[in-house]
Write an enzyme that holds these catalytic residues in place. Structure first.
Site, PDB file in Angstrom:
ATOM      1  N   HIS A   1      15.913  21.708 124.431  1.00 22.36           N
ATOM      2  CA  HIS A   1      16.699  20.496 123.927  1.00 22.36           C
ATOM      3  C   HIS A   1      17.293  20.672 122.594  1.00 22.36           C
ATOM      4  CE1 HIS A   1      13.804  18.101 126.826  1.00 22.36           C
ATOM      5  NE2 HIS A   1      14.742  18.658 127.295  1.00 22.36           N
TER       6      HIS A   1
ATOM      7  N   CYS B   1      30.216  20.150 115.802  1.00 21.37           N
ATOM      8  CA  CYS B   1      31.525  19.539 116.032  1.00 21.37           C
ATOM      9  C   CYS B   1      31.625  19.118 117.346  1.00 21.37           C
ATOM     10  CB  CYS B   1      32.682  20.488 115.552  1.00 21.37           C
ATOM     11  SG  CYS B   1      34.407  19.692 115.834  1.00 21.37           S
TER      12      CYS B   1
ATOM     13  N   THR C   1       2.796  17.889 125.923  1.00 17.48           N
ATOM     14  CA  THR C   1       4.054  17.264 126.395  1.00 17.48           C
ATOM     15  C   THR C   1       3.535  16.102 127.527  1.00 17.48           C
ATOM     16  OG1 THR C   1       6.196  17.476 127.854  1.00 17.48           O
ATOM     17  CG2 THR C   1       4.016  19.008 128.173  1.00 17.48           C
TER      18      THR C   1
HETATM   19  C1  BJW Z   1      -0.776  15.551 121.852  1.00 19.15           C
HETATM   20  C2  BJW Z   1      -1.034  15.476 120.641  1.00 19.15           C
HETATM   21  C3  BJW Z   1      -1.833  16.320 120.074  1.00 19.15           C
HETATM   22  C4  BJW Z   1       0.097  13.810 121.135  1.00 19.15           C
HETATM   23  N1  BJW Z   1      -2.288  17.481 120.911  1.00 19.15           N
HETATM   24  N2  BJW Z   1      -0.962  16.480 122.488  1.00 19.15           N
HETATM   25  C5  BJW Z   1      14.689  13.996 137.715  1.00 19.15           C
HETATM   26  C6  BJW Z   1      14.400  12.949 138.133  1.00 19.15           C
HETATM   27  C7  BJW Z   1      14.453  11.742 137.215  1.00 19.15           C
HETATM   28  C8  BJW Z   1      15.314  11.772 136.314  1.00 19.15           C
HETATM   29  C9  BJW Z   1      15.847  12.868 135.864  1.00 19.15           C
HETATM   30  C10 BJW Z   1      15.738  13.927 136.727  1.00 19.15           C
HETATM   31  N3  BJW Z   1      16.550  14.982 136.182  1.00 19.15           N
HETATM   32  C11 BJW Z   1      17.088  14.466 135.083  1.00 19.15           C
HETATM   33  C12 BJW Z   1      16.890  13.296 134.957  1.00 19.15           C
HETATM   34  C13 BJW Z   1      17.123  12.526 133.626  1.00 19.15           C
HETATM   35  C14 BJW Z   1      16.444  12.887 132.346  1.00 19.15           C
HETATM   36  C15 BJW Z   1      15.149  12.514 132.652  1.00 19.15           C
HETATM   37  O1  BJW Z   1      14.291  13.635 132.735  1.00 19.15           O
HETATM   38  N4  BJW Z   1      14.536  11.269 132.388  1.00 19.15           N
HETATM   39  C16 BJW Z   1      13.099  10.985 132.328  1.00 19.15           C
HETATM   40  C17 BJW Z   1      12.804  10.073 131.444  1.00 19.15           C
HETATM   41  C18 BJW Z   1      12.943  10.567 133.966  1.00 19.15           C
HETATM   42  N5  BJW Z   1      16.837  13.897 132.215  1.00 19.15           N
HETATM   43  C19 BJW Z   1      17.775  14.650 131.259  1.00 19.15           C
HETATM   44  O2  BJW Z   1      18.883  13.537 131.235  1.00 19.15           O
HETATM   45  C20 BJW Z   1      18.126  15.690 131.158  1.00 19.15           C
HETATM   46  N6  BJW Z   1      19.379  16.416 131.432  1.00 19.15           N
HETATM   47  C21 BJW Z   1      19.585  16.942 132.569  1.00 19.15           C
HETATM   48  O3  BJW Z   1      18.515  16.817 133.373  1.00 19.15           O
HETATM   49  O4  BJW Z   1      20.765  17.073 133.005  1.00 19.15           O
HETATM   50  C22 BJW Z   1      21.224  17.182 134.194  1.00 19.15           C
HETATM   51  C23 BJW Z   1      21.422  15.771 135.057  1.00 19.15           C
HETATM   52  C24 BJW Z   1      21.690  14.762 134.173  1.00 19.15           C
HETATM   53  C25 BJW Z   1      21.740  13.403 134.800  1.00 19.15           C
HETATM   54  C26 BJW Z   1      21.298  13.278 135.720  1.00 19.15           C
HETATM   55  C27 BJW Z   1      20.523  14.411 136.619  1.00 19.15           C
HETATM   56  C28 BJW Z   1      20.710  15.588 136.039  1.00 19.15           C
HETATM   57  C29 BJW Z   1      18.079  15.782 129.309  1.00 19.15           C
HETATM   58  C30 BJW Z   1      16.924  15.689 128.780  1.00 19.15           C
HETATM   59  C31 BJW Z   1      17.127  15.363 127.261  1.00 19.15           C
HETATM   60  C32 BJW Z   1      15.733  14.845 126.583  1.00 19.15           C
HETATM   61  N7  BJW Z   1      16.132  14.487 125.215  1.00 19.15           N
HETATM   62  C33 BJW Z   1      15.140  14.098 124.464  1.00 19.15           C
HETATM   63  C34 BJW Z   1      15.800  13.569 122.982  1.00 19.15           C
HETATM   64  C35 BJW Z   1      16.186  15.134 122.396  1.00 19.15           C
HETATM   65  C36 BJW Z   1      16.584  14.890 120.837  1.00 19.15           C
HETATM   66  C37 BJW Z   1      15.805  14.173 120.056  1.00 19.15           C
HETATM   67  O5  BJW Z   1      14.941  14.568 119.361  1.00 19.15           O
HETATM   68  O6  BJW Z   1      16.108  12.866 119.618  1.00 19.15           O
HETATM   69  O7  BJW Z   1      14.028  15.236 124.141  1.00 19.15           O
HETATM   70  S1  BJW Z   1      14.194  12.793 124.916  1.00 19.15           S
HETATM   71  C38 BJW Z   1      12.629  13.270 124.354  1.00 19.15           C
HETATM   72  O8  BJW Z   1      11.709  13.563 125.313  1.00 19.15           O
HETATM   73  C39 BJW Z   1      12.754  14.687 123.838  1.00 19.15           C
HETATM   74  C40 BJW Z   1      11.766  15.457 124.253  1.00 19.15           C
HETATM   75  O9  BJW Z   1      12.092  16.727 124.046  1.00 19.15           O
HETATM   76  C41 BJW Z   1      11.539  15.044 125.575  1.00 19.15           C
HETATM   77  C42 BJW Z   1      10.273  15.291 126.144  1.00 19.15           C
HETATM   78  O10 BJW Z   1       9.079  14.785 125.453  1.00 19.15           O
HETATM   79  P1  BJW Z   1       7.620  15.440 125.235  1.00 19.15           P
HETATM   80  O11 BJW Z   1       7.995  16.529 124.417  1.00 19.15           O
HETATM   81  O12 BJW Z   1       7.058  15.498 126.370  1.00 19.15           O
HETATM   82  O13 BJW Z   1       7.017  14.371 124.307  1.00 19.15           O
HETATM   83  P2  BJW Z   1       6.299  12.879 124.507  1.00 19.15           P
HETATM   84  O14 BJW Z   1       6.671  12.267 123.199  1.00 19.15           O
HETATM   85  O15 BJW Z   1       6.858  12.220 125.832  1.00 19.15           O
HETATM   86  O16 BJW Z   1       4.960  13.331 124.752  1.00 19.15           O
HETATM   87  C43 BJW Z   1       4.170  13.704 123.745  1.00 19.15           C
HETATM   88  C44 BJW Z   1       2.585  14.102 124.355  1.00 19.15           C
HETATM   89  O17 BJW Z   1       1.818  14.679 123.357  1.00 19.15           O
HETATM   90  C45 BJW Z   1       1.775  13.060 125.019  1.00 19.15           C
HETATM   91  O18 BJW Z   1       1.577  13.257 126.233  1.00 19.15           O
HETATM   92  C46 BJW Z   1       0.717  12.829 124.050  1.00 19.15           C
HETATM   93  O19 BJW Z   1      -0.312  12.463 124.554  1.00 19.15           O
HETATM   94  C47 BJW Z   1       0.646  14.266 123.636  1.00 19.15           C
HETATM   95  N8  BJW Z   1       0.038  14.316 122.247  1.00 19.15           N
HETATM   96  N9  BJW Z   1      -0.705  14.183 119.888  1.00 19.15           N
HETATM   97  C48 BJW Z   1      -1.863  17.474 121.908  1.00 19.15           C
HETATM   98  N10 BJW Z   1      -2.071  16.153 118.615  1.00 19.15           N
END
Ligand code: BJW
Length: 261
Positions: free
Chosen positions: A135, A143, A205
């Site tokens: 990501h 830019c 995650t």
């Molecule tokens: C602990 C702990 C400790 C706490 N020890 N554990 C198919 C189906 C449905 C939707 C889609 C699909 N394909 C694409 C999509 C759309 C979308 C998507 O997935 N949406 C979902 C919400 C359903 N995806 C996209 O748009 C992606 N692009 C893409 O697929 O392009 C092609 C496309 C486009 C459009 C349509 C179709 C295809 C891009 C995704 C970009 C995500 N961006 C973000 C922001 C980044 C910038 C920023 O930092 O602001 O990335 S969103 C946010 O979520 C960030 C993260 O990297 C990402 C994932 O989150 P992560 O890392 O899993 O963290 P959390 O907070 O969710 O979870 C934390 C976990 O830790 C929890 O489980 C806790 O329990 C645990 N935890 N403390 C161990 N100490």
């Protein structure tokens, strides 16, 4: 012996025998460095102000290209605030354990690819060499017109939004927003690592954001032993061979210690 210790021992054994390992990390890995996750729980011993970002802020108003087009000043300011938080944070025991895992595997002629969804660069600062940033990163900005990347100084930006010296266009964080494609090279490297891994970890995650969330299934279908480390259950929990409940800062060092002493 308690069940969790038994599972950790078995994971450590699989790790010792493996040459190719891949680790998908998410925001939970950085929670113990004081960085807020987007969703889900955090470890019980972390302060109350660690509540998930998306519980306070609307992702559609901040983490999409449309949001930036609508209100670049607000989005830029929010990302600058988070950028400074990442720069002030330090790698925690979980980051350090993954760097050690990578070193141990490489020293034995194997490899360990860390595939991160995190934008904070803490894996690299902990000493990890092979890191795939799915990501992007908040540490670099680019830019909007020509894509040239730069690393803003470690202090608040002088204005929001900033304009670039190259084109006079808007400067945006080099992260991947919802609806944007992930960097092609990163996707390729991540899929390759998942398809060839003998052991695959999903750490901290929520396993709901695609396409990253599919990697556990990719690794599992290709025959990897799959392991989840998380403080709570996720959609991936039922699909992995070992679901280890607890914080990454506690569990990962225990795995590395059991594997290599
Ligand atoms: C602990 C702990 C400790 C706490 N020890 N554990 C198919 C189906 C449905 C939707 C889609 C699909 N394909 C694409 C999509 C759309 C979308 C998507 O997935 N949406 C979902 C919400 C359903 N995806 C996209 O748009 C992606 N692009 C893409 O697929 O392009 C092609 C496309 C486009 C459009 C349509 C179709 C295809 C891009 C995704 C970009 C995500 N961006 C973000 C922001 C980044 C910038 C920023 O930092 O602001 O990335 S969103 C946010 O979520 C960030 C993260 O990297 C990402 C994932 O989150 P992560 O890392 O899993 O963290 P959390 O907070 O969710 O979870 C934390 C976990 O830790 C929890 O489980 C806790 O329990 C645990 N935890 N403390 C161990 N100490």
């Amino acid at each position: 012996m308690d069940e969790q210790q038994d599972a950790i021992d078995r994971v450590a054994m699989a790790l010792r025998a493996a040459r190719r390992v891949a680790v998908l990390t998410g925001a939970g890995v950085s929670a113990e460095s004081g960085l807020r996750t987007f969703r889900g729980a955090t470890a019980a011993d972390l302060p109350a102000d660690m509540r998930a970002l998306w519980a306070e802020f609307d992702p559609m108003k901040l983490a999409t290209p449309e949001a930036f087009a609508d209100d670049p000043a607000m989005v830029s300011k929010w990302y600058d605030w988070r950028r400074l938080g990442c720069l002030a944070a330090e790698p925690n025991a979980g980051h350090l354990a993954l760097a050690e895992m990578q070193r141990r595997l490489e020293a034995g002629g194997g490899e360990c690819v860390v595939i991160t969804q995190n934008v904070d660069r803490l894996h690299q600062r902990a000493g990890c060499r092979r890191v795939v940033e799915l990501h992007g990163t908040i540490i670099d900005w680019r830019c909007l017109a020509c894509g040239i990347r730069s690393t803003p100084a470690p202090e608040p930006m002088p204005a929001h939004p900033m304009r670039t010296a190259c084109c006079g266009a808007l400067l945006r964080p080099d992260v991947v927003w919802f609806g944007e494609m992930l960097p092609e090279q990163a996707i390729r490297a991540a899929w390759d690592a998942a398809q060839t891994a003998e052991v695959f970890f999903a750490v901290g995650t929520s396993a709901i954001v695609q396409p990253a969330a599919s990697l556990v299934g990719v690794a599992s279908s290709a025959g990897a032993t799959t392991v989840e480390v998380n403080v709570e259950e996720t959609p991936a929990s039922g699909a992995v061979d070992w679901a280890l409940r607890g914080s990454s800062g506690t569990i990962l060092p225990r795995i590395v210690e059991r594997a290599w002493g």
